[in-house]
Scaffold this active site. Sequence first.
Site, PDB file in Angstrom:
ATOM      1  N   ASP A  32      44.306 -37.267  18.401  1.00  0.00           N
ATOM      2  CA  ASP A  32      44.195 -38.412  18.827  1.00  0.00           C
ATOM      3  C   ASP A  32      45.709 -39.182  18.058  1.00  0.00           C
ATOM      4  O   ASP A  32      46.398 -39.818  18.528  1.00  0.00           O
ATOM      5  CB  ASP A  32      43.113 -39.300  18.259  1.00  0.00           C
ATOM      6  CG  ASP A  32      41.888 -38.636  18.436  1.00  0.00           C
ATOM      7  OD1 ASP A  32      41.403 -39.183  19.498  1.00  0.00           O
ATOM      8  OD2 ASP A  32      41.607 -37.916  17.896  1.00  0.00           O
ATOM      9  N   HIS A  70      36.476 -39.593  16.468  1.00  0.00           N
ATOM     10  CA  HIS A  70      37.219 -39.178  17.487  1.00  0.00           C
ATOM     11  C   HIS A  70      36.451 -39.144  18.879  1.00  0.00           C
ATOM     12  O   HIS A  70      35.509 -38.575  19.007  1.00  0.00           O
ATOM     13  CB  HIS A  70      37.232 -37.439  17.260  1.00  0.00           C
ATOM     14  CG  HIS A  70      37.783 -36.737  18.407  1.00  0.00           C
ATOM     15  ND1 HIS A  70      39.215 -36.752  18.981  1.00  0.00           N
ATOM     16  CD2 HIS A  70      37.354 -35.902  19.323  1.00  0.00           C
ATOM     17  CE1 HIS A  70      39.246 -36.245  19.912  1.00  0.00           C
ATOM     18  NE2 HIS A  70      37.972 -35.471  20.148  1.00  0.00           N
TER      19      HIS A  70
HETATM   20  P1  NAD Z   1      34.497 -23.184  25.073  1.00  0.00           P
HETATM   21  O1  NAD Z   1      33.179 -23.376  25.810  1.00  0.00           O
HETATM   22  O2  NAD Z   1      35.578 -22.611  25.763  1.00  0.00           O
HETATM   23  O3  NAD Z   1      34.296 -22.396  23.796  1.00  0.00           O
HETATM   24  C1  NAD Z   1      33.282 -22.534  23.014  1.00  0.00           C
HETATM   25  C2  NAD Z   1      32.906 -21.104  22.395  1.00  0.00           C
HETATM   26  O4  NAD Z   1      31.987 -21.286  21.391  1.00  0.00           O
HETATM   27  C3  NAD Z   1      32.056 -20.038  23.539  1.00  0.00           C
HETATM   28  O5  NAD Z   1      32.556 -18.936  23.323  1.00  0.00           O
HETATM   29  C4  NAD Z   1      30.634 -20.199  22.868  1.00  0.00           C
HETATM   30  O6  NAD Z   1      30.055 -18.986  23.025  1.00  0.00           O
HETATM   31  C5  NAD Z   1      31.012 -20.418  21.639  1.00  0.00           C
HETATM   32  N1  NAD Z   1      29.948 -20.925  20.579  1.00  0.00           N
HETATM   33  C6  NAD Z   1      28.882 -21.747  20.890  1.00  0.00           C
HETATM   34  N2  NAD Z   1      27.936 -21.913  20.025  1.00  0.00           N
HETATM   35  C7  NAD Z   1      28.448 -21.269  18.748  1.00  0.00           C
HETATM   36  C8  NAD Z   1      27.830 -20.986  17.476  1.00  0.00           C
HETATM   37  N3  NAD Z   1      26.728 -21.561  17.177  1.00  0.00           N
HETATM   38  N4  NAD Z   1      28.549 -20.107  16.713  1.00  0.00           N
HETATM   39  C9  NAD Z   1      29.743 -19.727  17.227  1.00  0.00           C
HETATM   40  N5  NAD Z   1      30.353 -19.577  18.414  1.00  0.00           N
HETATM   41  C10 NAD Z   1      29.517 -20.351  19.221  1.00  0.00           C
HETATM   42  O7  NAD Z   1      34.815 -24.730  24.367  1.00  0.00           O
HETATM   43  P2  NAD Z   1      36.100 -25.209  23.824  1.00  0.00           P
HETATM   44  O8  NAD Z   1      37.075 -25.863  24.835  1.00  0.00           O
HETATM   45  O9  NAD Z   1      36.757 -23.958  23.007  1.00  0.00           O
HETATM   46  O10 NAD Z   1      35.735 -26.340  23.006  1.00  0.00           O
HETATM   47  C11 NAD Z   1      35.048 -26.168  21.690  1.00  0.00           C
HETATM   48  C12 NAD Z   1      34.510 -27.491  21.133  1.00  0.00           C
HETATM   49  O11 NAD Z   1      35.667 -28.241  20.592  1.00  0.00           O
HETATM   50  C13 NAD Z   1      33.769 -28.301  22.274  1.00  0.00           C
HETATM   51  O12 NAD Z   1      32.712 -28.956  21.638  1.00  0.00           O
HETATM   52  C14 NAD Z   1      34.889 -29.373  22.281  1.00  0.00           C
HETATM   53  O13 NAD Z   1      34.226 -30.696  22.945  1.00  0.00           O
HETATM   54  C15 NAD Z   1      35.810 -29.440  21.297  1.00  0.00           C
HETATM   55  N6  NAD Z   1      36.901 -30.197  21.316  1.00  0.00           N
HETATM   56  C16 NAD Z   1      37.417 -30.946  20.142  1.00  0.00           C
HETATM   57  C17 NAD Z   1      38.591 -31.686  20.214  1.00  0.00           C
HETATM   58  C18 NAD Z   1      38.764 -32.444  18.884  1.00  0.00           C
HETATM   59  O14 NAD Z   1      39.881 -33.056  19.053  1.00  0.00           O
HETATM   60  N7  NAD Z   1      37.980 -32.792  18.052  1.00  0.00           N
HETATM   61  C19 NAD Z   1      39.431 -31.489  21.205  1.00  0.00           C
HETATM   62  C20 NAD Z   1      38.933 -30.423  22.221  1.00  0.00           C
HETATM   63  C21 NAD Z   1      37.741 -29.845  22.286  1.00  0.00           C
HETATM   64  C1  LMR Z   2      39.424 -34.121  23.561  1.00  0.00           C
HETATM   65  O1  LMR Z   2      39.471 -35.378  22.984  1.00  0.00           O
HETATM   66  O2  LMR Z   2      40.215 -33.897  24.521  1.00  0.00           O
HETATM   67  C2  LMR Z   2      38.346 -33.445  22.988  1.00  0.00           C
HETATM   68  O3  LMR Z   2      37.642 -34.170  22.505  1.00  0.00           O
HETATM   69  C3  LMR Z   2      37.499 -33.135  24.612  1.00  0.00           C
HETATM   70  C4  LMR Z   2      36.671 -34.197  24.972  1.00  0.00           C
HETATM   71  O4  LMR Z   2      35.622 -33.784  25.314  1.00  0.00           O
HETATM   72  O5  LMR Z   2      37.239 -35.185  25.206  1.00  0.00           O
END
Ligand code: NAD
Ligand code: LMR
Length: 328
Positions: free
Chosen positions: A162, A190
Site C-alpha cells: 500500500d 491492508h
Molecule cells: P498462490 O495461490 O499462488 O500461492 C499460495 C501458495 O500457498 C500455494 O502454493 C499453496 O499450496 C500454499 N499454501 C496454502 N496453504 C499453505 C500452508 N498452510 N502452508 C504452506 N503453504 C501453503 O497465492 P499467491 O498469489 O502467492 O498469494 C498468497 C497470499 O498472499 C494470498 O493470501 C494473497 O491474498 C496474499 N497477498 C497479500 C498481499 C499483501 O500486500 N499483504 C499482496 C498480494 C497477495
Molecule cells: C493486493 O493488495 O494486491 C493483495 O492483497 C491481493 C488482494 O487480494 O488484493
Amino acid sequence: MSKKPVRVAVTGAAGQIGYALLFRIASGEMLGKDQPVILQLLEIPDEKAQNALKGVIMELEDCAFPLLAGIEAHSDPMTAFKDTDFALLVGARPRGPGMERSDLLAANAQIFTVQGKALNAVASRNVKVLVVGNPANTNAYIAMKSAPDLPAKNFTAMLRLDHNRAASQIAAKTGKAVADIEKLAVWGNHSPTMYADYRYATIGGQSVKAMINDEQWNREVFLPTVGKRGAAIIAARGLSSAASAANAAIDHMRDWALGTNGKWVTMGIPSKGEYGIPAEVMFGYPVTCENGEYKIVEGLEIDAFSQECINKTLNELLEEQNGVKHLL
Ligand code: NAD
Ligand code: LMR
C-alpha cells in the site's frame, strides 16, 4: 564469504508470490549482497504442490547463486521453521474477483494458528516474522497470539505494498521521482479502509500536500485508487498481485533488518497504544528502522478527517479480530 548464513523460511513457496520472491532473496536483495542464506521452504503436503516446489528448487539450484548456502523443502511447519531467523508467511488462499480480503478469514485463519505455534516451538527467539497471506493484519495477529513465548514485536503484517502504491500515485500526480518522496504513511488495515496519508510527505523538502493542493483528488481519487488497487489488479490479470507483493515483502524485510536511514516506511505492527489504537491490534504505522528494530514515528497531529479514516480502518480490524477469537 565471511558472514554466517541466516535461515529464511518462506511458506507458500511454490505459489505465485513465492516464485517472484525466492530468487531475489537468494540473490541477496533482501538481506544484503554479503549475507548468505539458507532457504527453508514450506508447501502443503499435497503431491502437486510438493512437485511444484521441487521444480522451483531445481531452478534455484540452476541459478548458482553465490549467497545461497542451502535449500530445504518441507511439508510441516515444525521442521520448516527450525531455528529460522526470518519467516515470510505467504502461503494462504488468494482472493478471486468479487471477493474482499476479509472473505478469506475463515479459509486462512487456521493456517496462522498452526504456524504461530510452530514458530513458538522451534524458531530462533529473535525471528522476524512478516505475514503476507491475507487478510494479512489479522493473520499476523493470530500468529502473534499463538506464539506467546516469542516477543510480540517480532510479528508484523505487510502494508508496504500500500505504501509503495501510494508513493507511485503521488509521483505520477506531481511528476516527481518516486525515490524522492519522504515521510509518507499508511495507517491501519491492508484493505480498502487503509488510510494513505501524505499530509507530512515531502519531495526535495517541499510539502507534497501543498504541491498537490487538491483535497478532492486526495479523497475521491488517491485514496480509492490505492485502497482498491489489489482488486483492480485481480480484475485485469485474473490473479492477485504477485511481483509487486514480493517486491514489497523484500522492501519490508530489508528495511527492518538493515535500517531505513531515517526514512519513513509503513509496517503493520502490534500497537502498544500509540495514536489511541488499542494494544495488540496489528496496525499499519509510519516507522523508521535501525539496528534491526522498528520505531513508530510519534507526535504527528491527527486532524478530524484523518481520525475518521483511522477509526474506520481500526473498527474493521477489531471486527476481524472478534471473528477469530475462537481460534486463540
Ligand atoms: P498462490 O495461490 O499462488 O500461492 C499460495 C501458495 O500457498 C500455494 O502454493 C499453496 O499450496 C500454499 N499454501 C496454502 N496453504 C499453505 C500452508 N498452510 N502452508 C504452506 N503453504 C501453503 O497465492 P499467491 O498469489 O502467492 O498469494 C498468497 C497470499 O498472499 C494470498 O493470501 C494473497 O491474498 C496474499 N497477498 C497479500 C498481499 C499483501 O500486500 N499483504 C499482496 C498480494 C497477495
Ligand atoms: C493486493 O493488495 O494486491 C493483495 O492483497 C491481493 C488482494 O487480494 O488484493
